[in-house]
Motif scaffolding. Sequence first.
Motif, PDB file in Angstrom:
ATOM      1  N   HIS A 129      27.222  47.438  74.105  1.00 56.92           N
ATOM      2  CA  HIS A 129      28.990  46.847  74.613  1.00 56.92           C
ATOM      3  C   HIS A 129      28.596  46.054  75.122  1.00 56.92           C
ATOM      4  O   HIS A 129      27.379  46.098  76.114  1.00 56.92           O
ATOM      5  CB  HIS A 129      29.831  48.426  74.869  1.00 56.92           C
ATOM      6  CG  HIS A 129      30.278  48.999  74.393  1.00 56.92           C
ATOM      7  ND1 HIS A 129      31.741  48.557  73.840  1.00 56.92           N
ATOM      8  CD2 HIS A 129      29.229  49.940  73.446  1.00 56.92           C
ATOM      9  CE1 HIS A 129      32.192  49.265  72.752  1.00 56.92           C
ATOM     10  NE2 HIS A 129      31.366  50.129  72.360  1.00 56.92           N
ATOM     11  N   ASP A 137      27.020  51.969  77.981  1.00 57.42           N
ATOM     12  CA  ASP A 137      28.007  52.104  76.625  1.00 57.42           C
ATOM     13  C   ASP A 137      26.499  52.140  75.960  1.00 57.42           C
ATOM     14  O   ASP A 137      26.737  50.182  75.067  1.00 57.42           O
ATOM     15  CB  ASP A 137      28.653  52.083  76.721  1.00 57.42           C
ATOM     16  CG  ASP A 137      29.897  52.178  75.547  1.00 57.42           C
ATOM     17  OD1 ASP A 137      28.780  52.913  74.162  1.00 57.42           O
ATOM     18  OD2 ASP A 137      31.192  52.078  75.794  1.00 57.42           O
ATOM     19  N   ALA A 258      33.647  55.889  76.770  1.00 58.10           N
ATOM     20  CA  ALA A 258      33.277  56.148  75.954  1.00 58.10           C
ATOM     21  C   ALA A 258      33.145  56.185  74.358  1.00 58.10           C
ATOM     22  O   ALA A 258      33.532  55.861  74.422  1.00 58.10           O
ATOM     23  CB  ALA A 258      32.818  57.851  76.587  1.00 58.10           C
TER      24      ALA A 258
END
Length: 301
Positions: A129, A137, A258
Amino acid sequence: MIPLHYAPDVQAAKDAGTAIVALESTIITHGMPYPQNVQTARLVEDDIRAGGATPATIALINGALHIGLTDAQLDALGQAKNVAKLSRADIAACIATGGTGATTVAATMIAAHLADIHVFATGGIGGVHKGAETTFDISADLYELAQTPVTVVAAGAKAILDLEKTYEVLETLGVPVIAYGQDTLPAFWSGASNLPAPLRMDRAADIAAAHKMRVAMGLPGGQLVANPIPQDAQIPAETLAPIIAQALAEADTQGIAAKAVTPFLLGRIFELTDGASLTANIALVRNNARLAAQIAGSLIS
Ligand code: PSU
Ligand code: MN
């Protein structure tokens, strides 16, 4: 014992040794709105059948890992609210406790491998990400590609991600990234990124041969086939850039984290493009299904 349940047509294909293509279910539950999610899942299955292979959509239902879903199961999953999103970390616990959930790319690869299915089609894999240098992430999909021998056909990694970092990690992990029919990596809703493809192949048979060679050499892991969206269906990257930026900023402000990040971003981009992102997503998944059917056919011939 692992509770694997095969749909009758998938079992018949296994018995006959004919081509099978695995499909995931998180794209149904978390990637697209109802009813387009279920309609798309059926179209994708039909595309695979038209390509001479048997589709096997994978999901966990009441503790049983289903390899191939009935129409009723597909419809129920597509309408269900708050379905669990299962990756490598969750799948065993969810089976052991009799749970229900949709499988991500990582979990679908695990299930496909257990079912001895070698080819899997989806929209776009998860990856690194933007801002991962602070959030850490990074999708488990990347690590799955490094260890589970399934060839995954996708339109590359989703364009909400940091594509450069995603492909760096794949290179580090030793995952072959094969662009289909072009020299640059595709960018999900857009046909091309500015990143050169590490590998290029123009024929499904070559992709199948490379898969077999990795197995023969004892190399763990799969391959990522990065298949560009059909040209007439793509959305230019310049059009999407400000929209992706807005969705990312909103995710940040709202503290989305998440597992919720990717579904939130896809949902916002759907709204901000008045549904155009979904139309493109449907076109690219179907295109991936057609190529996956060809690869699966080549693998058995
Ligand atoms: N492809 C799509 N839409 C999706 C996905 C793939 O066109 O929603 C799903 C896959 O299940 C993939 C997941 O594994 O998005 C990535 O989630 P994350 O970024 O949380 O790892
Ligand atoms: Mn994540």
